[in-house]
Scaffold this active site. Structure first.
Site, PDB file in Angstrom:
ATOM      1  N   ASP A 171     -30.533  31.287  47.445  1.00 36.12           N
ATOM      2  CA  ASP A 171     -31.874  31.808  47.682  1.00 36.12           C
ATOM      3  C   ASP A 171     -32.917  30.871  47.071  1.00 36.12           C
ATOM      4  OD1 ASP A 171     -34.233  33.254  47.838  1.00 36.12           O
ATOM      5  OD2 ASP A 171     -33.307  35.169  47.341  1.00 36.12           O
ATOM      6  N   HIS A 183     -42.673   6.306  49.568  1.00 36.45           N
ATOM      7  CA  HIS A 183     -42.511   7.493  50.406  1.00 36.45           C
ATOM      8  C   HIS A 183     -42.825   7.175  51.865  1.00 36.45           C
ATOM      9  CE1 HIS A 183     -42.627  11.702  51.628  1.00 36.45           C
ATOM     10  NE2 HIS A 183     -43.800  11.463  52.202  1.00 36.45           N
TER      11      HIS A 183
END
Length: 422
Positions: free
Chosen positions: A273, A371
């Site tokens: 979760d 990135h």
């Protein structure tokens, strides 16, 4: 087999899978599942959630170079964000001795809120007086868990000053063992609610777990060897970047989000979760009354840096999508873990590595350059590049140092125009 594989990122998906498969003796069916040749069906999804119309694939990668508690591990990570897996793998290279972890135990809390109590502090005492009866009634709800050594173990009762009245809130402390445990603790809380009403003379409203699992804390430590090759200025920038996250919640929010990039990717890959882990982590970062970094960094005399992380880690290997999602089940096989404690340690180690990589990039050339290089493929796809054009587009973008969507779109159109002339 070592998890430290040079040039792993240069290999094709099939070549990477062959390495993992050889290490874990995956079956042909398991390989086909990971390659997407067979998959998680709509029918399976329809058994898990409501109003299903399809499934959403998420890229599943593997972080390499990790050793956790003296054990080499390949770490499956499910994420849509470029650079996350590469950053974790790169960071782990500097932690040559590996990561070391500890675990406070698999205790979860359920809260039972009683209102309209005429004597809140007297009710608090009566709840403790009836502790044995309360725990007994809780444990009747899950004899299997009790047989495994788990179950309700203790109470922690609070009088909370609300806006309109004092509420009596009983915390059930439940050992969920290798399950995340939400269903177990919620069932116990609901079953014992009438008894709490009898004892307090009040009315029960909420009876549900807390995601601030402060008795389920995992800690990880790693020593990153000379990451700046003796460059004192770069080292100083690294530490100052960390210090800002300790002092300023605006920076801490992004700092901790970077940590969770790694943590949530492993949590999602294993069918756990993500929302529970995220909520617990951010609540824990605020537990002193001020939101701060989940990590600590210290410079050593030999130019190495010691990093530590501590946060709640309510993850399990039993129940939920960890078993019902075939890819998540296979991800736990890749991790080769047998207990929730092992899984929690690996997750925390990944978060620590992710934070190291982020701070190192910020202290150097900045986060965006690296990135965007890795994000170039996503933008090339958005710009309409075909599969056989992708490598050329990325190579040209890297060569020119141009990573905006507009520039990559120009490269794609130019290649396709040239291709049309031949």
């Amino acid at each position: 087999m070592t998890s430290r594989i040079s040039g792993f990122y240069k290999k094709s998906p099939k070549e990477r899978l062959d390495i993992i498969s050889k290490h874990l003796n995956l079956s042909n069916e398991e390989e086909r599942l990971l390659l997407g040749e067979v998959g998680y069906s709509v029918n399976q999804a329809n058994q898990m959630v409501e109003n299903v119309i399809g499934v959403l694939p998420v890229p599943l990668g593997v972080a390499v170079n990790f050793k956790v508690n003296e054990k080499e591990v390949f770490i499956p990570m499910a994420t849509e964000e470029a650079s996350v897996i590469a950053a974790a793998s790169h960071a782990a290279k500097f932690c040559f001795d590996g990561f070391f972890t500890s675990y406070s135990g698999s205790m979860m809390r359920a809260q039972i809120q009683a209102i309209e109590v005429t004597d809140p502090y007297g009710a608090l005492s009566r709840i403790y007086e009836n502790k044995a009866l309360i725990l007994e009634q809780c444990n009747e709800q899950d004899p299997t868990l009790v047989s495994l050594g788990g179950g309700a173990k203790d109470l922690d009762v609070h009088v909370i000053e609300g806006a309109t009245e004092k509420m009596v809130v009983t915390h059930l402390i439940v050992d969920t063992k290798d399950a995340m445990g939400a269903n177990a603790v919620n069932s116990m809380a609901e079953a014992v609610a009438p008894l709490i009403e009898d004892i307090t003379g009040g009315k029960v409203v909420l009876r549900i777990l807390s995601n601030l699992a402060d008795q389920r804390i995992v800690r990880a430590r790693g020593v990153f060897e000379n990451p700046f090759s003796g460059d004192k200025e770069a080292m100083n920038k690294f530490i100052r970047a960390y210090e800002l996250a300790q002092a300023d919640p605006y920076r801490a929010a992004t700092h901790n989000k970077g940590i969770m990039n790694g943590i949530s990717a492993v949590v999602l890959a294993t069918g756990n979760d993500t929302r529970a882990v995220e909520a617990g982590a951010h609540a824990y970062a605020s537990i002193t009354g001020r939101y701060k970094s989940l990590t600590h960094w210290e410079v050593n005399e030999d130019n190495s840096i010691t990093g530590t992380i501590a946060l709640p880690m309510p993850v399990g290997l039993v129940g939920g999508a960890t078993q019902s999602n075939p890819v998540a089940k296979l991800a736990t096989k890749i991790l080769d873990v047998e207990t929730a404690e092992e899984l929690a340690g690996i997750v925390a180690s990944t978060g620590l590595a992710q934070n190291f990589a982020g701070l190192k990039a910020l202290a150097g050339e900045g986060i965006q350059k690296g990135h965007m290089k890795l994000h170039a493929r996503n933008m090339a796809m958005m710009a309409g590049a075909e599969d056989d054009e992708m490598d050329n587009v990325v190579e040209l973008a890297n060569r020119r140092g141009e990573f905006s969507y507009d520039k990559i779109k120009q490269i794609v159109l130019s290649l396709q125009k040239d291709k049309g002339r031949t």
